[in-house]
Scaffold this active site. Structure first.
Site, PDB file in Angstrom:
ATOM      1  N   SER A 132      40.596   7.077 -47.958  1.00 53.74           N
ATOM      2  CA  SER A 132      39.309   7.454 -48.569  1.00 53.74           C
ATOM      3  C   SER A 132      38.952   6.214 -49.188  1.00 53.74           C
ATOM      4  O   SER A 132      39.753   5.406 -49.788  1.00 53.74           O
ATOM      5  CB  SER A 132      39.763   8.501 -49.772  1.00 53.74           C
ATOM      6  OG  SER A 132      38.764   8.754 -50.507  1.00 53.74           O
ATOM      7  N   GLY A 133      37.457   5.852 -49.212  1.00 53.36           N
ATOM      8  CA  GLY A 133      37.059   4.645 -49.984  1.00 53.36           C
ATOM      9  C   GLY A 133      37.468   3.351 -49.122  1.00 53.36           C
ATOM     10  O   GLY A 133      37.557   2.564 -49.696  1.00 53.36           O
ATOM     11  N   GLU A 191      37.007  13.513 -45.585  1.00 56.52           N
ATOM     12  CA  GLU A 191      36.353  14.352 -44.324  1.00 56.52           C
ATOM     13  C   GLU A 191      37.650  14.981 -43.690  1.00 56.52           C
ATOM     14  O   GLU A 191      37.537  15.335 -42.117  1.00 56.52           O
ATOM     15  CB  GLU A 191      35.539  13.710 -43.528  1.00 56.52           C
ATOM     16  CG  GLU A 191      34.021  13.043 -44.211  1.00 56.52           C
ATOM     17  CD  GLU A 191      33.254  14.359 -44.781  1.00 56.52           C
ATOM     18  OE1 GLU A 191      33.725  15.612 -44.629  1.00 56.52           O
ATOM     19  OE2 GLU A 191      32.385  13.856 -45.565  1.00 56.52           O
ATOM     20  N   HIS A 205      32.709   9.427 -38.237  1.00 57.85           N
ATOM     21  CA  HIS A 205      31.529   9.859 -39.061  1.00 57.85           C
ATOM     22  C   HIS A 205      30.953   8.548 -39.379  1.00 57.85           C
ATOM     23  O   HIS A 205      31.667   7.638 -39.854  1.00 57.85           O
ATOM     24  CB  HIS A 205      31.914  10.646 -40.010  1.00 57.85           C
ATOM     25  CG  HIS A 205      30.632  10.794 -41.145  1.00 57.85           C
ATOM     26  ND1 HIS A 205      29.452  11.091 -41.025  1.00 57.85           N
ATOM     27  CD2 HIS A 205      30.925  10.505 -42.382  1.00 57.85           C
ATOM     28  CE1 HIS A 205      28.865  11.152 -41.947  1.00 57.85           C
ATOM     29  NE2 HIS A 205      29.644  10.617 -42.925  1.00 57.85           N
ATOM     30  N   HIS A 212      26.807   6.483 -40.584  1.00 58.76           N
ATOM     31  CA  HIS A 212      25.501   6.574 -41.190  1.00 58.76           C
ATOM     32  C   HIS A 212      24.465   5.665 -40.558  1.00 58.76           C
ATOM     33  O   HIS A 212      23.658   5.168 -40.954  1.00 58.76           O
ATOM     34  CB  HIS A 212      25.420   6.321 -42.504  1.00 58.76           C
ATOM     35  CG  HIS A 212      26.400   7.160 -43.444  1.00 58.76           C
ATOM     36  ND1 HIS A 212      26.482   7.146 -44.897  1.00 58.76           N
ATOM     37  CD2 HIS A 212      26.953   8.176 -43.329  1.00 58.76           C
ATOM     38  CE1 HIS A 212      27.369   7.883 -45.525  1.00 58.76           C
ATOM     39  NE2 HIS A 212      27.376   8.704 -44.540  1.00 58.76           N
TER      40      HIS A 212
HETATM   41 ZN   LIG Z   1      29.107  10.087 -44.649  1.00 62.81          ZN
END
Ligand SMILES: [Zn+2]
Length: 219
Positions: free
Chosen positions: A45-46, A76, A95, A97
């Protein structure tokens, strides 16, 4: 350290995802399943992609329970593990962007098949999952359902997710998706884009699936 090689590969592709601007800052996540043990290596995460090392990758089982790792797995993780449990034909979930593909998910228009590369890797229009706050079991269910047996899905008002048999293939699909969206957006300003005929898209995608040994990716 468990699955040292696969962890290193996840780091390599997570950095490639960052370097090729599919994500910015700590956005996105990437996982790969070890076909033998069924364990999944996932970004934490992060994650700070520039500093990421194999030790930072978290190993989880198919239900997201941490088997080894010093950080929390990606928020996720429930979605990654759900998709991997449902799809035996793939081992990797990404995933990101990427901006042009994400824009299609903002106007809720499926990305059309206008390039040979899109047809090869994507095999048909890319569906869009409705907007929901990500990271929840409900979100995981709806994205997984919208993805079906396809290689990619847009997340409404958020980003994209692609899946593949290998990290190399998954990365190629992510770029085919972004290129298709970008070229379509440019072409639309120049004139009327001509979409490839569905039978040609099917023919090209079948060829690609055979080439890469991937099972059915289209519904
Ligand atoms: Zn996202």
């Amino acid at each position: 350290m468990q699955l040292a090689e696969l962890r290193a590969e996840v780091v390599r592709y997570a950095k490639k995802m960052y370097d090729s601007q599919l994500v910015q800052a700590t956005q996105g996540n990437l996982s790969a399943r070890d076909p033998e043990s069924g364990l999944i290596c996932i970004t934490p995460s992060g994650a700070d992609y520039q500093l990421l090392t194999a030790e930072d990758i978290v190993v989880v089982d198919e239900y997201g329970n941490v088997a080894e790792g010093k950080w929390k797995p990606s928020v996720e993780t429930p979605l990654h593990t759900l998709v991997l449990r449902k799809r035996n034909d793939i081992n990797c979930v990404m995933h990101n962007h990427s901006p042009y593909a994400t824009a299609f998910g903002v106007v809720y228009q499926p990305i059309p098949m206008i390039l040979m590369e899109s047809a090869l890797a994507l095999g048909g229009e890319v569906p869009i999952a409705p907007y929901l706050i990500s990271g929840t079991p409900e979100f995981a269910e709806i994205v997984c359902e919208t993805l079906g047996n396809r290689p990619a899905v847009l997340w409404g008002n958020h980003g994209v997710m692609v899946v593949g048999a290998t990290l190399t293939q998954t990365f190629s699909i992510a770029h085919a998706l972004e290129d298709s969206a970008k070229v379509y957006a440019i072409a639309k300003q120049l004139g009327t884009p001509i979409v490839l005929p569905p039978d040609e898209v099917e023919r090209l995608h079948k060829f690609w699936v055979n080439q890469y040994g991937q099972k059915a990716l289209t519904q």
